[in-house]
Design a protein around this motif. Sequence first.
Motif, PDB file in Angstrom:
ATOM      1  N   LEU B  22       1.069  -1.322   0.000  1.00  0.00           N
ATOM      2  CA  LEU B  22      -0.375  -0.007   0.177  1.00  0.00           C
ATOM      3  C   LEU B  22       1.015   1.086  -0.037  1.00  0.00           C
ATOM      4  N   ILE B  23       1.532   1.101   0.529  1.00  0.00           N
ATOM      5  CA  ILE B  23       2.862   2.284   0.878  1.00  0.00           C
ATOM      6  C   ILE B  23       3.226   2.691  -0.703  1.00  0.00           C
ATOM      7  N   THR B  24       3.801   1.409  -1.209  1.00  0.00           N
ATOM      8  CA  THR B  24       4.743   2.005  -1.721  1.00  0.00           C
ATOM      9  C   THR B  24       4.446   1.753  -4.086  1.00  0.00           C
ATOM     10  N   ARG B  25       2.917   1.209  -3.210  1.00  0.00           N
ATOM     11  CA  ARG B  25       1.948   0.528  -4.536  1.00  0.00           C
ATOM     12  C   ARG B  25       3.394   0.005  -5.682  1.00  0.00           C
ATOM     13  N   SER B  26       3.776  -0.679  -5.308  1.00  0.00           N
ATOM     14  CA  SER B  26       5.084  -1.648  -6.237  1.00  0.00           C
ATOM     15  C   SER B  26       3.717  -3.003  -6.551  1.00  0.00           C
ATOM     16  N   PRO B  27       4.136  -3.341  -8.058  1.00  0.00           N
ATOM     17  CA  PRO B  27       3.351  -3.832  -8.409  1.00  0.00           C
ATOM     18  C   PRO B  27       4.239  -5.850  -8.121  1.00  0.00           C
ATOM     19  N   ILE B  28       5.535  -5.452  -8.191  1.00  0.00           N
ATOM     20  CA  ILE B  28       6.348  -6.123  -7.759  1.00  0.00           C
ATOM     21  C   ILE B  28       6.332  -6.858  -6.175  1.00  0.00           C
TER      22      ILE B  28
END
Lengths: 138, 135
Positions: B22-28
């Motif tokens: 949620l914080i990074t919005r990283s797809p990985i």
Amino acid sequence: MRSLPLIVVLLALASAYGFWDKKRSGKINVKADDRHLVRSSEIGSDLGEHATILQFSSAFCTPCRATRSTLSSVVSHYPKIRHVEVDAESNLELVRRLDIRQTPTTLFLNAEGKEIARAVGAPKRDQVVNAIENLARV
Amino acid sequence: MIDARGPRWSAGLTSIVLIIALITRSPIVIALQLVQFGIGAFAGPPNSPYAWLYKRFVQPRLSKTFDSEDVRPPQFAQLVGFLFALFAIVGALTHTWPLFTIATSFALFAAFLNSAFGYCLGCKMYLLGVRLRRG
């Protein structure tokens, strides 16, 4: 970091819900009206001579096993009370009629099969004993 | 029958990973969680990476006596998580951030409840699902 407030709110909501659910779970509520009648043909088992404790279970339910062992061990002290466990999924018609929404749900039926009380979630042993003592009087 | 503490520990780790997502919005990050959910849902929770971590590093440090549980309830919860993570990853890859945020939030809500309260998702959702599906 924009999502930090969201995360805080989410965890707070989940905690509030978790505490509320835990408090409510397994509480045996006496039914004053709207008492369903359950027939022995519907549960594939005879009713107990004095009372029947009818437990609805499902495959994806961890507390169902604990509930089964609590109920069967309490009932073993009362020869005229019977513990019947049914699989909710294979008795959907009954589940709908009795408005069973989750498992385990336990119905306390009197000698005629009328629902006297109900517990949603795993009931505690001493509460079950209490409910049985009350069942004997109705 | 499995060690009932395993799925709760995994749910705790899942919560942390979802918070990071949620914080990074990283797809990985969400993809890693999707893999965990997928293995848990389709191969069974004991075969998942988090279960391996639990057995390797956590279980040896805990008491030898424990509550056991059927594998099916946590497996059902992993399937629900898998579906949410699927929506989340579609949201992340297409930059549809409301979809990503809502799907990840639901997954976090359920994972946190499971971890902190031993919440049984299958108890609450499965029967309702069956009742709806079979009209």
